[in-house]
Write an enzyme that holds these catalytic residues in place. Structure first.
Site, PDB file in Angstrom:
ATOM      1  N   LYS A   1      -9.770  -0.383  11.732  1.00  0.00           N
ATOM      2  CA  LYS A   1      -8.810  -0.279  12.771  1.00  0.00           C
ATOM      3  C   LYS A   1      -9.741  -0.139  14.114  1.00  0.00           C
ATOM      4  CE  LYS A   1      -5.982   2.282   9.951  1.00  0.00           C
ATOM      5  NZ  LYS A   1      -5.413   3.702   9.579  1.00  0.00           N
TER       6      LYS A   1
ATOM      7  N   LYS B   1       1.028  -1.173   0.053  1.00  0.00           N
ATOM      8  CA  LYS B   1       0.032  -0.092   0.019  1.00  0.00           C
ATOM      9  C   LYS B   1       0.927   1.145  -0.067  1.00  0.00           C
ATOM     10  CE  LYS B   1      -2.510   1.661   3.491  1.00  0.00           C
ATOM     11  NZ  LYS B   1      -3.698   1.830   4.498  1.00  0.00           N
ATOM     12  N   LEU B   2       0.828   2.095  -1.053  1.00  0.00           N
ATOM     13  CA  LEU B   2       1.565   3.141  -1.258  1.00  0.00           C
ATOM     14  C   LEU B   2       0.866   4.611  -0.683  1.00  0.00           C
ATOM     15  CD1 LEU B   2       2.906   2.633  -4.903  1.00  0.00           C
ATOM     16  CD2 LEU B   2       3.911   1.633  -2.703  1.00  0.00           C
ATOM     17  N   LYS B   3       1.617   5.140   0.064  1.00  0.00           N
ATOM     18  CA  LYS B   3       0.887   6.628   0.771  1.00  0.00           C
ATOM     19  C   LYS B   3       1.148   7.329  -0.775  1.00  0.00           C
ATOM     20  CE  LYS B   3      -0.249   5.625   4.870  1.00  0.00           C
ATOM     21  NZ  LYS B   3      -1.555   5.879   5.381  1.00  0.00           N
TER      22      LYS B   3
ATOM     23  N   GLU C   1      -7.618   4.347  -1.380  1.00  0.00           N
ATOM     24  CA  GLU C   1      -8.192   4.207   0.123  1.00  0.00           C
ATOM     25  C   GLU C   1      -8.051   5.780   0.318  1.00  0.00           C
ATOM     26  OE1 GLU C   1      -6.717   1.527   2.976  1.00  0.00           O
ATOM     27  OE2 GLU C   1      -6.218   3.204   4.432  1.00  0.00           O
TER      28      GLU C   1
ATOM     29  N   ASP D   1     -11.472   4.854   5.206  1.00  0.00           N
ATOM     30  CA  ASP D   1     -10.509   4.518   6.613  1.00  0.00           C
ATOM     31  C   ASP D   1     -11.014   5.634   7.419  1.00  0.00           C
ATOM     32  OD1 ASP D   1      -8.907   4.698   8.581  1.00  0.00           O
ATOM     33  OD2 ASP D   1      -6.938   4.253   7.209  1.00  0.00           O
TER      34      ASP D   1
ATOM     35  N   ASP E   1      -3.164   5.003  -0.619  1.00  0.00           N
ATOM     36  CA  ASP E   1      -3.852   5.649   0.399  1.00  0.00           C
ATOM     37  C   ASP E   1      -3.555   7.125   0.633  1.00  0.00           C
ATOM     38  OD1 ASP E   1      -4.995   6.472   2.584  1.00  0.00           O
ATOM     39  OD2 ASP E   1      -3.875   4.918   4.048  1.00  0.00           O
TER      40      ASP E   1
HETATM   41 MG    MG Z   1      -5.547   4.693   5.687  1.00  0.00          MG
END
Ligand code: MG
Length: 361
Positions: A256, A154-156, A207, A232, A182
Site C-alpha cells: 500500500k 479476502k475475508l477479514k 494475511e 501487510d 486477513d
Molecule cells: Mg491487510
C-alpha cells in the site's frame, strides 16, 4: 524537482460507504480521507491520504497527517526543498508526493502507469469483505461479488471467527474463486497455529496473522501452515520486506503506497520482492477514486502477479469522488490519462467536503 509550488489545499472529505466495513479495529460506515491538491507551476495535482481517523491499522491518523503536512512537509517544499527523509507520517508523505508527481506528469503528459513501468492495461479485481455476525448474510454477499465478476475474495477474520466463515464462503462460491483471509494482526502465536484447520479450503494466503513487529514468530508460523503468509502492517519499507523474506516470515507481500510512504517507496518494495521471487499484491484503505487510481497503476507493475484488493468504485461508494472505476470482465482498466488519470468531480467534492485548508508559501 525544478519549478515552484504555488499553493496547496488540504481537503478533508467524508464519503458514505454503501455498507459498513468491520475489522478487528472497529466498524467504518463512512470513509474519511484527506485530499492534497497542489498547484505546481500552474499545473494542478492530486493525492489522497487514506489513513484512518483513529490509530488502529497504523499509529498515524488523519488529523496527525494534516498537521504533518501543514506544519512540516508542505513548508519544506514551499521553501524549495524536497520532502526529506524524516521518519514517520508515511500516509501524509505519500499523499503529498502523489500530488506533486501528478502535477509533474500532467505537465509532461505521461500517465503514472507509464512513468513507473507498468506492463498491464487491466488488472484483476479483488474484494475485501469485513467481519460478519450473520453467516447467511456473508454467504449472500460473497455470492453477489462473484456474480459481479470478482475472482478473489479476502475475508477479514479474528480469533474464533475464522474457520466457520471461511468454510461457508468456500461452500458458497465453489473451488474456482480465490479466497484469502486477513487477521490484521489479531492472533496470538498459539491461536494462529489453529489456522491449520483452514488448509482444507485452499487459501491464496493468510494475511498478517500476528502483530506487525513479530517477524520471527511469523517465520515460525509460516513453517507450520500450508498457505503462504502475506505481510501487510509489518512491511513499512523495502528493507523490512527484505528482512521478512530472508527470515521466511512471508511468501507474499501486500503493498500500500500510504503505508510505505509513497509511490516510489511502494515500487521499491515491489522491486525488493520481485528479485527475491516473492509475489506482491495491492492492498487498499477504502480509498476514493484518487487513491484507487494510484493503486491500480501500481498493480500494473510486473511483480503484482497475485490479485489484491483493487475493487470497482461501487463496492465502496454510491457516488465515487472521481469518474467511477467499473468492472470489465472481472478486471479494472489502468488509467491512461496524464498523471494519475483522474480528478475529483466538482459536485461530489463540494458535497462531501468536511473541511478545507488553503496553504500558501
Ligand atoms: Mg491487510
Amino acid at each position: 524537482m525544478p519549478g515552484r509550488l504555488r499553493a496547496v489545499e488540504l481537503v478533508h472529505v467524508r464519503m458514505p460507504l454503501v455498507r459498513p466495513f468491520a475489522t478487528v479495529h472497529g466498524v467504518t460506515r463512512a470513509k474519511d480521507s484527506l485530499l492534497v491538491r497542489v498547484v505546481y507551476d500552474g499545473v494542478e495535482g492530486w493525492g489522497e491520504c487514506a489513513v484512518e481517523t483513529e490509530p488502529g491499522y497504523t499509529g498515524e491518523t488523519l488529523d496527525g497527517a494534516r498537521v504533518a503536512l501543514r506544519e512540516y512537509l508542505v513548508p519544506r517544499v514551499f521553501a524549495g526543498r524536497d520532502l526529506g527523509n524524516g521518519r514517520g507520517n508515511e500516509f501524509a508523505r505519500s499523499a503529498f508526493e502523489c500530488a506533486l508527481l501528478d502535477a509533474q506528469l500532467h505537465a509532461a503528459q505521461v500517465s503514472l502507469a507509464s512513468h513507473i513501468g507498468g506492463v498491464r492495461d487491466h488488472v484483476t479485481a479483488g474484494v475485501a469483505i469485513g467481519l460478519h455476525d450473520d453467516i447467511g448474510a456473508l454467504r449472500a454477499l460473497a455470492a453477489e461479488y462473484v456474480a459481479q465478476g470478482y475472482t478473489r475474495l479476502k475475508l477479514k477474520i479474528v480469533p474464533g471467527r475464522d474457520i466457520e466463515p471461511v468454510a461457508a464462503v468456500r461452500d458458497e462460491v465453489g473451488p474456482d474463486v480465490a479466497i484469502a483471509v486477513d487477521a490484521n494482526g489479531s492472533y496470538s502465536f498459539e491461536a494462529a497455529m489453529q489456522l491449520a484447520a483452514l488448509d482444507a479450503f485452499g487459501l491464496q494466503c493468510i494475511e498478517q496473522p500476528l502483530s506487525p513487529d513479530a517477524f520471527e514468530a511469523h517465520a515460525l508460523l509460516a513453517a507450520g501452515l500450508v498457505p503462504p503468509l502475506c505481510l501487510d502492517e509489518s512491511i513499512t519499507s523495502a528493507p523490512l520486506a527484505e528482512l521478512a523474506i530472508s527470515l521466511g516470515a512471508c511468501g507474499m507481500v501486500n503493498v500500500k503506497p500510504g503505508r510505505v510512504g509513497g509511490i516510489e517507496a511502494a515500487r521499491a518494495v515491489h522491486d525488493a520482492c520481485r528479485i527475491r521471487a516473492v509475489p506482491v499484491l495491492i492492498g487498499g484503505m477504502l480509498e476514493t477514486g484518487i487513491g484507487r487510481a494510484v493503486n491500480i497503476a501500481l498493480a500494473s507493475l510486473p511483480g503484482f502477479t497475485e490479485t489484491g484488493d483493487c475493487s470497482a468504485s461501487d463496492r465502496y461508494f454510491a457516488d465515487d469522488l472521481t469518474e467511477p472505476f467499473g468492472l470489465e470482465g472481472g478486471t479494472l482498466a489502468v488509467p491512461t490519462g496524464p498523471g494519475i488519470g483522474v480528478v475529483p468531480r466538482a459536485e461530489v467534492l463540494r458535497a462531501q467536503t468536511v473541511r478545507r485548508e488553503r496553504l500558501r508559501p
